[in-house]
Design a protein around this motif. Structure first.
Motif: not given
Length: 342
Positions: A160-171, A239-243, A295-301
């Motif tokens: 479910w998180v796939i469409p909520r990411l983009h770019g390198a993190a999503q790939a 993402i934290g849980q999955f990691a 992801l943190l490069q795109d959304e550091p918050g």
């Protein structure tokens, strides 16, 4: 002696509705057994006063979430988005999140948490160490039952998180998920491998088969994933849980594969964990660098949310481990009732 109907895949429809564990689940099971209507409701007072760590609360939350997966046999699909269920779920989620934030306290910085998980103790105390050193076959079978609600839907919440990411993190995340779903080979999907492992140990690998036996600490582990997955606001936490799961999986899987082999499992009984020894060593790198760093490069918050999701996941894994080990060391079941002997 009871004879088990042994399932060999995780496919098929959802299970029957479980037995209630208190007034909240009694009301919810009754509701889901009826036809949806505009006047349907569940008493929210019970939801507001239930122990968020308790059996009634965790099972009620699991029932609400499961409507978004395979649901339950005989339950009308319209309940998935019915206001009565969503209103109840919101109250349950808020209480669960409050309890998680209280228990995790001040969350350590993300980098420190990730570094600590990479340090594998030589002489640990978790279930994989216990089963390898001194566990008995009945305890290994119970462990698979405890983890079955998680692993028979493995990778589904994170999708479910796939469409909520983009770019390198999503790939990078999709690359991890591709492996989880068998890299294009349905016979190699991780959920199927887990079901085949259960069958090898004389258990039924049907989806949701042991819901009535699985206690609140194991339900909470699954509910955490679903909670984060169904809310875009918690995408960082997921993402934290999955990691956390991927980073700790490889060495733990090696111990579990060795433990199951020691306890008489055949090739199908160790394949799931053997697969994870190699695959998750790669996934750990993909999650840390390909997903989190990108992801943190795109959304550091999102860094604090990722750190919270990782801390909450570790907390719930530790609660489940403590629950199981405390009971096994007393030579008693970690389930709500003993699983039938194969």
């Amino acid at each position: 002696m009871e004879v088990l109907l042994v399932g060999v895949t995780a496919s098929g429809p959802g299970p029957a509705l479980p037995q209630p564990r208190g007034p909240l689940t009694q009301a919810l099971v009754t509701l889901l057994s009826s036809a949806p209507g505009p006047g349907a409701a569940v008493p929210l007072a019970d939801a507001g006063t239930a122990d968020p760590w308790g059996e009634d609360h965790q099972l009620a939350l699991y029932l609400c979430y499961e409507l978004h997966y395979r649901a339950f046999t005989g339950v009308d699909a319209a309940w998935e988005w019915h206001p009565a269920v969503l209103g109840l779920r919101r109250v349950l989620e808020d209480a669960f999140l409050d309890a998680l934030r209280t228990e995790t306290g001040t969350v350590a910085p993300l980098a420190g948490q990730l570094g600590e998980l990479l340090l594998e103790p030589v002489d640990g105390e978790g279930p994989s160490y216990f089963l390898l050193r001194e566990g008995e076959r009945w305890q290994a079978r119970e462990y698979l039952v405890l983890r079955s609600l998680y692993h028979l839907k493995e990778a589904d919440p994170q999708s479910w998180v796939i469409p909520r990411l983009h770019g390198a993190a999503q790939a990078a995340l999709v690359a991890v998920q591709y492996d989880e779903y068998g890299a294009g080979h349905p016979e190699r999907t991780h959920s199927r491998l887990f079901a085949e492992m259960m069958a090898d140990l004389g258990l039924d690998g049907s989806y949701g088969r042991y819901l009535d036996l699985v206690p609140a600490p194991a339900l909470a582990v699954v509910n955490l994933m679903s909670l984060f997955a169904l809310h875009r606001a918690h995408r960082g936490a997921l993402i934290g849980q999955f990691a956390g799961a991927e980073i700790t999986s490889s060495p733990g899987s090696a111990r579990l594969a060795a433990a199951l082999e020691r306890l008489g499992a055949g090739p199908a009984g160790t394949r799931f964990y053997q697969e994870h020894v190699e695959a998750d060593a790669v996934h750990e790198q993909l999650m840390r660098h390909g997903v989190i760093d990108a992801l943190l490069q795109d959304e550091p918050g999102l860094e604090d949310d990722i750190a919270f999701g990782l801390a909450a996941s570790v907390l719930l894994d530790e609660r489940l481990a403590e629950h199981a080990l405390t009971r096994w060391r007393r030579n008693s079941t970690a389930l709500l009732a003993p699983v039938p002997t194969a």
